[in-house]
Design a protein around this motif. Structure first.
Motif, PDB file in Angstrom:
ATOM      1  N   LEU A  41       0.829  -1.214   0.000  1.00 28.20           N
ATOM      2  CA  LEU A  41       0.000   0.000   0.000  1.00 28.20           C
ATOM      3  C   LEU A  41       0.864   1.265   0.000  1.00 28.20           C
ATOM      4  CD1 LEU A  41      -3.016   0.804   0.035  1.00 28.20           C
ATOM      5  CD2 LEU A  41      -2.843   0.976   2.523  1.00 28.20           C
ATOM      6  N   ASP A  42       2.094   1.153   0.548  1.00 33.44           N
ATOM      7  CA  ASP A  42       2.934   2.352   0.628  1.00 33.44           C
ATOM      8  C   ASP A  42       3.466   2.823  -0.722  1.00 33.44           C
ATOM      9  OD1 ASP A  42       5.381   0.863   0.215  1.00 33.44           O
ATOM     10  OD2 ASP A  42       5.171   0.172   2.273  1.00 33.44           O
ATOM     11  N   ILE A  43       3.214   2.066  -1.820  1.00 31.92           N
ATOM     12  CA  ILE A  43       3.620   2.610  -3.127  1.00 31.92           C
ATOM     13  C   ILE A  43       2.806   3.853  -3.475  1.00 31.92           C
ATOM     14  CG2 ILE A  43       4.466   0.428  -4.129  1.00 31.92           C
ATOM     15  CD1 ILE A  43       1.750   1.002  -5.968  1.00 31.92           C
ATOM     16  N   LEU A  44       1.745   4.141  -2.699  1.00 32.71           N
ATOM     17  CA  LEU A  44       0.979   5.382  -2.903  1.00 32.71           C
ATOM     18  C   LEU A  44       1.760   6.626  -2.475  1.00 32.71           C
ATOM     19  CD1 LEU A  44      -2.560   4.242  -1.681  1.00 32.71           C
ATOM     20  CD2 LEU A  44      -1.912   4.834  -4.021  1.00 32.71           C
TER      21      LEU A  44
ATOM     22  N   ALA B 171       9.741   9.735  -1.017  1.00 32.33           N
ATOM     23  CA  ALA B 171       9.451   9.290   0.348  1.00 32.33           C
ATOM     24  C   ALA B 171       9.795   7.821   0.561  1.00 32.33           C
ATOM     25  CB  ALA B 171       7.992   9.539   0.663  1.00 32.33           C
ATOM     26  N   LEU B 172      10.100   7.104  -0.547  1.00 33.75           N
ATOM     27  CA  LEU B 172      10.378   5.667  -0.447  1.00 33.75           C
ATOM     28  C   LEU B 172      11.874   5.356  -0.421  1.00 33.75           C
ATOM     29  CD1 LEU B 172       7.609   4.418  -2.906  1.00 33.75           C
ATOM     30  CD2 LEU B 172       7.602   4.185  -0.427  1.00 33.75           C
TER      31      LEU B 172
ATOM     32  N   ALA C  42      13.628   4.521   7.392  1.00 32.06           N
ATOM     33  CA  ALA C  42      13.566   5.913   6.943  1.00 32.06           C
ATOM     34  C   ALA C  42      12.166   6.263   6.448  1.00 32.06           C
ATOM     35  CB  ALA C  42      14.594   6.140   5.835  1.00 32.06           C
ATOM     36  N   ILE C  43      11.535   5.333   5.750  1.00 35.70           N
ATOM     37  CA  ILE C  43      10.181   5.585   5.228  1.00 35.70           C
ATOM     38  C   ILE C  43       9.209   5.761   6.400  1.00 35.70           C
ATOM     39  CG2 ILE C  43       8.298   4.700   3.793  1.00 35.70           C
ATOM     40  CD1 ILE C  43      10.433   2.907   2.392  1.00 35.70           C
TER      41      ILE C  43
ATOM     42  N   ALA D 132      -0.030  16.307   0.613  1.00 35.00           N
ATOM     43  CA  ALA D 132      -0.346  17.293  -0.423  1.00 35.00           C
ATOM     44  C   ALA D 132       0.041  16.769  -1.805  1.00 35.00           C
ATOM     45  CB  ALA D 132       0.378  18.603  -0.113  1.00 35.00           C
ATOM     46  N   GLU D 133       1.211  16.146  -1.899  1.00 30.38           N
ATOM     47  CA  GLU D 133       1.663  15.636  -3.199  1.00 30.38           C
ATOM     48  C   GLU D 133       0.806  14.468  -3.675  1.00 30.38           C
ATOM     49  OE1 GLU D 133       5.828  14.883  -3.770  1.00 30.38           O
ATOM     50  OE2 GLU D 133       6.394  16.650  -2.605  1.00 30.38           O
ATOM     51  N   MET D 134       0.412  13.613  -2.725  1.00 23.40           N
ATOM     52  CA  MET D 134      -0.407  12.452  -3.095  1.00 23.40           C
ATOM     53  C   MET D 134      -1.767  12.894  -3.627  1.00 23.40           C
ATOM     54  SD  MET D 134       0.749  10.153   0.142  1.00 23.40           S
ATOM     55  CE  MET D 134      -0.453   8.841   0.102  1.00 23.40           C
ATOM     56  N   LEU D 135      -2.329  13.921  -3.015  1.00 22.29           N
ATOM     57  CA  LEU D 135      -3.623  14.428  -3.474  1.00 22.29           C
ATOM     58  C   LEU D 135      -3.487  15.113  -4.823  1.00 22.29           C
ATOM     59  CD1 LEU D 135      -5.116  15.799  -0.123  1.00 22.29           C
ATOM     60  CD2 LEU D 135      -5.895  13.805  -1.434  1.00 22.29           C
TER      61      LEU D 135
END
Ligand SMILES: [Zn+2]
Length: 524
Positions: A288-291, A296-297, A303-304, A319-322
């Motif tokens: 799910l964290d590939i979103l 950020a990865l 670190a993530i 903000a970037e994801m939206l």
């Protein structure tokens, strides 16, 4: 004439795409000895398959069962699909070789195995000792190799590290791995420049191994990624397999023509050995964290997680994801497996509903769940076109790959929430074929058997002919059906009535016999 096992009265497909013939199949030890009228021959075991279709066992070229084959050697979810051989180590992650900083992915590492290993030789020995119900062939994962030498740092390998990766790949291929896989969307594969993959592919080509790739992009940069992947085959001479070929995201569905043209051109005009695989579903499943945004990865798990927990960084990611997605995007994501006690209730639940229950926005629900689960959550992403899926599956070089691991409705692998492809890919495809939705039955069987065997270098499997290994299955056309779905995934498929693996009857009347006769399939 006498045999160990005779399979009689079935309609027999040879796996090469020829029309079926009514012949009997005589097996001695683990080999097919005769295809003929064997009504006068004798065998201690004779199975009457009147009303059945008999064909080579299916080869699942895209599996992640590396560790699961040891944890659940009954391979219940696979053998009931008619799968007799699995190729593991896909998408850049393999169970071996284990070196340095490399750690098994969380979903593998949490299970207890009946032994330990570090090298491919060690893994091979353990597979042959445990003997799963299906055969296992291994690809060496690039992320596995890189993490073992360079760690999870976001940088290029030094010359000495590059040499070490090549040496370890070379040794792994000598020890029986059949190829090399990349997962260029995953850490640390994302950090590899093209020259690194090229050099490793050259080592591979010298061993006649296959290169498979979960490409750098399956959506926005799909065409560039296909060019990159084919390019590795061009410079190295290795056979190339594009894993789970798709056009991800509605805005990329139109790229299907250009994508297929590129592959056809590489094959027909350049004579490159490029092929692909696909599972017959329009939802993908991954972490799910590939979103999260790409940046950020970086730098590994700790670190993530630190970024997710830091309020300012989280706000920036949010903000970037939206901004990167349409408002209706979030309705296309469902939570898959979860880990923390507080997130168990969200397993298999659409993200929108999770958000409603938490009283937050869907994007915040993502942060809540991955933070609680410490990034061990999977997601199911409905972003593919059904029309494109059928177009891809109809291409003559496309084979079936479930992208699913071994599971079982009971036991240690019955508790998570897998994509239904783990239980249903092959019968689901076969059902569609039998209902006339796509290619003919002989062609569909060819894709799942001899095509896969030749691309992955299994010289004596995938065909029903004298001298080949006795991996075969029989099914009842009217009964073939998958039952697993996104809500209740742990459901075995039905209709595959018989499976013979290396001459041993492993499934009979649709039920596992308890016999397990799978081998590690080495490249030599
Ligand atoms: Zn993948």
């Amino acid at each position: 004439m006498s045999f160990d096992l005779i399979l009689q009265n079935a309609d027999v497909h040879d796996g090469l795409g020829n029309p079926p013939r009514r012949v009997d199949v005589g097996i001695v030890k683990d080999r097919i000895e005769a295809l003929d009228d064997l009504s006068r021959a004798t065998a201690p075991k004779v199975i009457d398959l009147t009303g059945h279709t008999l064909c080579p066992g299916f080869i699942d070229v895209h599996s992640h069962s590396d560790v699961y084959a040891l944890v659940e050697p009954s391979a219940a979810s696979k053998i009931t699909q008619g799968v007799t051989t699995e190729v593991v180590g896909n998408c850049g992650a393999s169970a071996a070789p284990l070196h340095g900083a490399y750690r098994l992915p969380a979903d593998w590492g949490m299970h207890t195995c009946p032994g330990t290993w570090s090298t491919v030789a060690g893994y091979r020995a353990l597979i042959d000792q445990v003997q799963p119900a299906v055969n296992i062939a291994l690809l060496v994962g690039h992320n596995t190799l890189r993490a073992g030498v360079v760690g999870y740092e976001g940088r290029s390998a030094t010359a000495a590290e590059m040499q070490q990766m090549k040496d370890r790949l070379h040794a792994s291929l000598d020890e029986g791995a059949i190829g090399f896989s990349t997962g260029l969307i995953y850490i640390p594969g994302t950090f590899a420049p093209r020259t690194e993959v090229e050099e490793l592919c050259r080592v591979l080509a010298a061993h006649d191994g296959i290169y498979t790739s979960h490409m750098r992009s399956e959506g926005a940069q799909l065409l560039e990624a296909i060019d990159e992947t084919i390019g590795y085959g061009r410079v190295s001479g290795a056979r190339v397999q594009i894993s789970h070929l798709k056009t991800s995201g509605r805005e990329n569905w139109h790229k299907i023509d250009a994508a297929l043209d590129r592959i056809r051109d590489a094959r027909d005009r350049e004579g490159l050995e490029v092929a692909a695989d696909r599972y017959p579903y329009v939802a993908a499943c991954t972490d799910l964290d590939i979103l999260l945004p790409d940046w950020a990865l970086d730098d590994g798990h700790a670190a993530i997680l630190a970024r997710v927990r830091d309020a300012d960084t989280r706000a920036r990611m949010r903000a970037e994801m939206l901004a990167a997605r349409e408002a209706d995007y979030w309705a296309s994501v469902t939570v898959g497996s979860t880990h923390h006690a507080d997130t168990q209730r969200f397993k298999g639940m659409p993200l929108k509903q999770v958000a409603e229950q938490l009283g937050v926005e869907p994007v915040d629900a993502v942060f809540y769940v991955i933070e609680k689960d410490e990034l061990k959550t999977t997601g199911i992403f409905f972003g593919m076109s059904e029309d494109n899926m059928w177009r891809i599956l109809a291409e003559p070089y496309v084979m079936l790959g479930s992208d699913g691991s071994i599971h079982a409705p009971t036991g240690p692998l019955s508790h998570d929430h897998p994509h239904p492809r783990a239980y249903g890919s092959f019968p689901r495809y076969l059902r569609a074929v039998l209902d006339g939705k796509t290619v003919t039955l002989p062609e569909a069987i060819r894709k799942m058997t001899s095509l896969a065997a030749s691309q992955f270098g299994f010289a004596d499997r995938g065909v029903l002919a004298r001298g080949y290994r006795a991996d075969c299955i029989a099914f009842r056309r009217d009964r073939v059906q998958d039952h697993s779905d996104f809500v209740r995934p742990h459901q075995l498929s039905t209709g595959i009535e018989l499976a013979v693996v290396n001459g041993v009857v492993t499934l009979r009347d649709g039920q596992p016999t308890g016999a397990r006769a799978g081998h590690f399939i080495a490249n030599h």
